[in-house]
Design a protein around this motif. Structure first.
Motif, PDB file in Angstrom:
ATOM      1  N   TYR A 325       0.809  -1.220   0.000  1.00  0.00           N
ATOM      2  CA  TYR A 325       0.000   0.000   0.000  1.00  0.00           C
ATOM      3  C   TYR A 325       0.848   1.279   0.000  1.00  0.00           C
ATOM      4  CZ  TYR A 325      -3.780  -3.236   1.073  1.00  0.00           C
ATOM      5  OH  TYR A 325      -4.690  -4.267   1.018  1.00  0.00           O
ATOM      6  N   VAL A 326       2.126   1.132  -0.235  1.00  0.00           N
ATOM      7  CA  VAL A 326       3.002   2.292  -0.401  1.00  0.00           C
ATOM      8  C   VAL A 326       3.168   2.536  -1.893  1.00  0.00           C
ATOM      9  CG1 VAL A 326       5.294   3.258  -0.007  1.00  0.00           C
ATOM     10  CG2 VAL A 326       4.191   1.894   1.774  1.00  0.00           C
ATOM     11  N   ASN A 327       2.684   3.689  -2.343  1.00  0.00           N
ATOM     12  CA  ASN A 327       2.672   4.029  -3.766  1.00  0.00           C
ATOM     13  C   ASN A 327       2.047   2.912  -4.607  1.00  0.00           C
ATOM     14  OD1 ASN A 327       3.956   6.564  -3.358  1.00  0.00           O
ATOM     15  ND2 ASN A 327       5.922   5.496  -3.175  1.00  0.00           N
ATOM     16  N   PRO A 328       0.831   2.483  -4.263  1.00  0.00           N
ATOM     17  CA  PRO A 328       0.174   1.440  -5.050  1.00  0.00           C
ATOM     18  C   PRO A 328      -0.135   1.929  -6.460  1.00  0.00           C
ATOM     19  CG  PRO A 328      -1.389   2.456  -3.544  1.00  0.00           C
ATOM     20  CD  PRO A 328      -0.032   3.001  -3.187  1.00  0.00           C
ATOM     21  N   LYS A 329      -0.275   0.989  -7.369  1.00  0.00           N
ATOM     22  CA  LYS A 329      -0.487   1.305  -8.778  1.00  0.00           C
ATOM     23  C   LYS A 329      -1.953   1.177  -9.200  1.00  0.00           C
ATOM     24  CE  LYS A 329       3.984   1.715  -9.231  1.00  0.00           C
ATOM     25  NZ  LYS A 329       4.608   3.055  -9.341  1.00  0.00           N
ATOM     26  N   ALA A 330      -2.863   1.175  -8.223  1.00  0.00           N
ATOM     27  CA  ALA A 330      -4.294   1.042  -8.509  1.00  0.00           C
ATOM     28  C   ALA A 330      -5.060   1.476  -7.262  1.00  0.00           C
ATOM     29  CB  ALA A 330      -4.632  -0.398  -8.877  1.00  0.00           C
ATOM     30  N   PRO A 331      -6.373   1.673  -7.385  1.00  0.00           N
ATOM     31  CA  PRO A 331      -7.167   2.053  -6.211  1.00  0.00           C
ATOM     32  C   PRO A 331      -7.200   0.954  -5.149  1.00  0.00           C
ATOM     33  CG  PRO A 331      -8.370   2.515  -8.243  1.00  0.00           C
ATOM     34  CD  PRO A 331      -7.183   1.684  -8.622  1.00  0.00           C
ATOM     35  N   VAL A 332      -7.382   1.387  -3.908  1.00  0.00           N
ATOM     36  CA  VAL A 332      -7.561   0.483  -2.774  1.00  0.00           C
ATOM     37  C   VAL A 332      -9.062   0.399  -2.483  1.00  0.00           C
ATOM     38  CG1 VAL A 332      -7.079   0.085  -0.333  1.00  0.00           C
ATOM     39  CG2 VAL A 332      -5.304   1.070  -1.823  1.00  0.00           C
ATOM     40  N   HIS A 333      -9.618  -0.805  -2.500  1.00  0.00           N
ATOM     41  CA  HIS A 333     -11.044  -1.017  -2.282  1.00  0.00           C
ATOM     42  C   HIS A 333     -11.295  -1.558  -0.874  1.00  0.00           C
ATOM     43  CE1 HIS A 333     -12.461  -0.847  -6.614  1.00  0.00           C
ATOM     44  NE2 HIS A 333     -11.140  -0.882  -6.759  1.00  0.00           N
ATOM     45  N   ILE A 334     -12.295  -0.990  -0.199  1.00  0.00           N
ATOM     46  CA  ILE A 334     -12.737  -1.451   1.110  1.00  0.00           C
ATOM     47  C   ILE A 334     -14.244  -1.711   1.023  1.00  0.00           C
ATOM     48  CG2 ILE A 334     -13.058  -0.849   3.541  1.00  0.00           C
ATOM     49  CD1 ILE A 334     -10.133  -1.255   2.867  1.00  0.00           C
ATOM     50  N   ILE A 335     -14.678  -2.899   1.444  1.00  0.00           N
ATOM     51  CA  ILE A 335     -16.109  -3.228   1.524  1.00  0.00           C
ATOM     52  C   ILE A 335     -16.482  -3.318   2.990  1.00  0.00           C
ATOM     53  CG2 ILE A 335     -17.899  -4.892   0.909  1.00  0.00           C
ATOM     54  CD1 ILE A 335     -15.894  -5.838  -1.323  1.00  0.00           C
ATOM     55  N   THR A 336     -17.436  -2.494   3.426  1.00  0.00           N
ATOM     56  CA  THR A 336     -17.783  -2.432   4.841  1.00  0.00           C
ATOM     57  C   THR A 336     -19.298  -2.381   4.997  1.00  0.00           C
ATOM     58  OG1 THR A 336     -17.479  -1.154   6.895  1.00  0.00           O
ATOM     59  CG2 THR A 336     -17.293   0.080   4.799  1.00  0.00           C
ATOM     60  N   GLY A 337     -19.921  -3.559   4.920  1.00  0.00           N
ATOM     61  CA  GLY A 337     -21.375  -3.638   4.959  1.00  0.00           C
ATOM     62  C   GLY A 337     -21.912  -4.478   6.093  1.00  0.00           C
ATOM     63  N   SER A 338     -21.170  -4.541   7.200  1.00  0.00           N
ATOM     64  CA  SER A 338     -21.553  -5.435   8.299  1.00  0.00           C
ATOM     65  C   SER A 338     -21.956  -4.682   9.561  1.00  0.00           C
ATOM     66  CB  SER A 338     -20.396  -6.393   8.624  1.00  0.00           C
ATOM     67  OG  SER A 338     -19.221  -5.667   8.972  1.00  0.00           O
ATOM     68  N   ALA A 339     -22.515  -3.483   9.412  1.00  0.00           N
ATOM     69  CA  ALA A 339     -22.905  -2.710  10.598  1.00  0.00           C
ATOM     70  C   ALA A 339     -24.016  -3.386  11.375  1.00  0.00           C
ATOM     71  CB  ALA A 339     -23.333  -1.297  10.185  1.00  0.00           C
ATOM     72  N   GLY A 340     -24.906  -4.113  10.675  1.00  0.00           N
ATOM     73  CA  GLY A 340     -25.965  -4.854  11.352  1.00  0.00           C
ATOM     74  C   GLY A 340     -27.339  -4.587  10.775  1.00  0.00           C
ATOM     75  N   CYS A 341     -28.007  -5.651  10.322  1.00  0.00           N
ATOM     76  CA  CYS A 341     -29.360  -5.520   9.783  1.00  0.00           C
ATOM     77  C   CYS A 341     -30.065  -6.863   9.929  1.00  0.00           C
ATOM     78  CB  CYS A 341     -29.330  -5.065   8.330  1.00  0.00           C
ATOM     79  SG  CYS A 341     -28.670  -6.305   7.193  1.00  0.00           S
ATOM     80  N   ARG A 342     -31.336  -6.887   9.594  1.00  0.00           N
ATOM     81  CA  ARG A 342     -32.133  -8.101   9.784  1.00  0.00           C
ATOM     82  C   ARG A 342     -31.712  -9.243   8.864  1.00  0.00           C
ATOM     83  NH1 ARG A 342     -37.724  -5.498   7.373  1.00  0.00           N
ATOM     84  NH2 ARG A 342     -37.217  -5.664   5.143  1.00  0.00           N
TER      85      ARG A 342
END
Length: 406
Positions: A325-342
């Motif tokens: 992640y130091v001078n990466p050559k592409a975007p960094v993707h984060i998926i964060t969909g676990s906050a809580g739902c039914r």
């Protein structure tokens, strides 16, 4: 319900004598939004913390929202803009009218400087049933841990249900976060009913696009929120798809102008459905290319947390083997969909592709700190493990933009 949102070094807030919604902001200002079920005046009384209460006041107006359910429930959504706020100053306020006032809340006006180091909580897929992470987020927001919240789609599950009473209840639930910290949103698939009408009316992000897409600056970051849903709900017409495309193209061109990229070098996007994921649910994580110089891309929709290696065209483009992640050559993707739902959390595919770096099915949410022009910190909090940080990275970019990838 009271709620703050921000655009370009401003905070904005939602309040409702019954519930609060969103706002539209300009630098040095805060928009307070709230909802009532009868027609009243729209006023916010406020003042600097430590001064006599409510020595300042501002008035606005209300729009009528009629839910499309069988009962055709009518709501009045109030918006009031507070202006000439001093950066980093704390203000105490309440909103309403002589017919009734909200509780007393406070917020800290955001700093307009590009050297400001903002801290964010980010997550998607938070429902009013099983809102697992909400209590921890409420406490941390009131402790001042965050300068802004990014809610990356899917609210309440679902706001339109029970003639929009579920939406009312959800807005009350998040008030203890959104009344204190700017609450920035983007639409998800669970907002689609009645052509996203509950989302369009209850939230008021910058840009006069009914909160569907917009951008704003905070610290050294230019943050873009867009709707992935215009590609999936084509029964509502193609016009929004083309409008968003043209807007996004112009926004990225403007953000990438050398003088703008020098002041706000980080370009961060948020959209609900991810380009890549390794959840085992036959969902819609498709492969797209990106040559727009975006640094970090934030997603939700999958009820898990997943961090990717820098990825472009389905291939890993790490900065180096030792320091990906130091001078990466592409975007960094984060998926964060676990906050809580039914719908609970999802399962992972046991054989992910090479771009999957870290995965967790714990309930939780992410934090992001844009430290300066070259350093950005990301971490994942597990609510299942009492707030333990289970993953973290530093993204370091000495040069930004698509040219840095070659």
């Amino acid at each position: 319900l009271v709620k703050l949102s921000s655009a370009r070094a401003c905070s904005c807030l939602h309040v409702t004598s019954s519930l609060i919604t969103s706002k539209f902001c300009v630098p040095g200002s805060m928009v307070v939004t709230w909802t009532t079920f009868n027609k009243t005046e729209s006023e916010v009384e406020y003042g600097p913390a430590g001064a006599p209460l409510f020595e300042m006041s501002a008035k606005g107006d209300a729009t009528v929202f009629v839910d499309s359910g069988e009962e055709k429930r009518k709501m009045f959504i109030h918006r009031v803009t507070l202006t000439n706020l001093k950066p980093a100053a704390t203000y105490v306020y309440h909103c309403g009218s002589d017919d009734g006032w909200s509780d007393v809340f406070f917020f800290t006006a955001l700093n307009d400087s590009s050297s400001f180091s903002p801290r964010f909580a980010l997550y998607g897929d938070l429902g009013n049933e099983n809102p697992q992470s909400l209590a921890r987020l409420q406490k941390e927001a009131q402790q001042g841990l965050y300068d802004a919240i990014l809610h990356i789609g899917d609210f309440a599950y679902d706001m339109h249900e029970d003639n929009a009473r579920i939406g009312d209840e959800f807005m009350r639930q998040i008030q203890s976060v959104a009344a204190y910290v700017p609450y920035m949103t983007c639409p998800g698939n669970h907002e689609a009913t009645y052509n996203f009408s509950n989302y369009r009316n209850r939230f008021s992000m910058p840009g006069q696009t009914e909160s569907l897409w917009y951008s704003w600056n905070l610290g050294s970051a230019h943050i873009i929120s867009f709707s992935t849903e215009v590609y999936f709900y084509l029964q509502f017409g193609l016009e929004l798809l083309f409008k968003q495309y043209e807007w996004l193209k112009r926004d990225l061109e403007e953000a990438n102008r050398p003088e703008n990229r020098a002041e706000r070098p980080w370009i961060i996007t948020m959209g609900h459905r991810p380009m890549y994921c390794s959840d085992d649910d036959q969902d819609d994580c498709n492969v797209f290319c990106n040559n727009s110089g975006v640094d970090v891309e934030l997603w939700a929709h999958e009820h898990t947390y997943e961090r990717l290696w820098p990825v472009y065209g389905d291939k890993v483009h790490n900065g180096s083997l030792e320091k990906p992640y130091v001078n990466p050559k592409a975007p960094v993707h984060i998926i964060t969909g676990s906050a809580g739902c039914r719908e609970r959390t999802d399962r992972f595919n046991p054989n992910p592709k090479a771009w999957s770096a870290f995965r967790s099915t714990d309930y939780g949410y992410s934090r992001m700190h844009v430290v300066n022009a070259t350093h950005l910190y990301l971490e994942q909090v597990s609510d299942d493990q009492d707030g333990k940080v289970i993953d973290n990275i530093w993204v370091v970019k000495e040069k930004h933009g698509f040219s840095a990838w070659s």
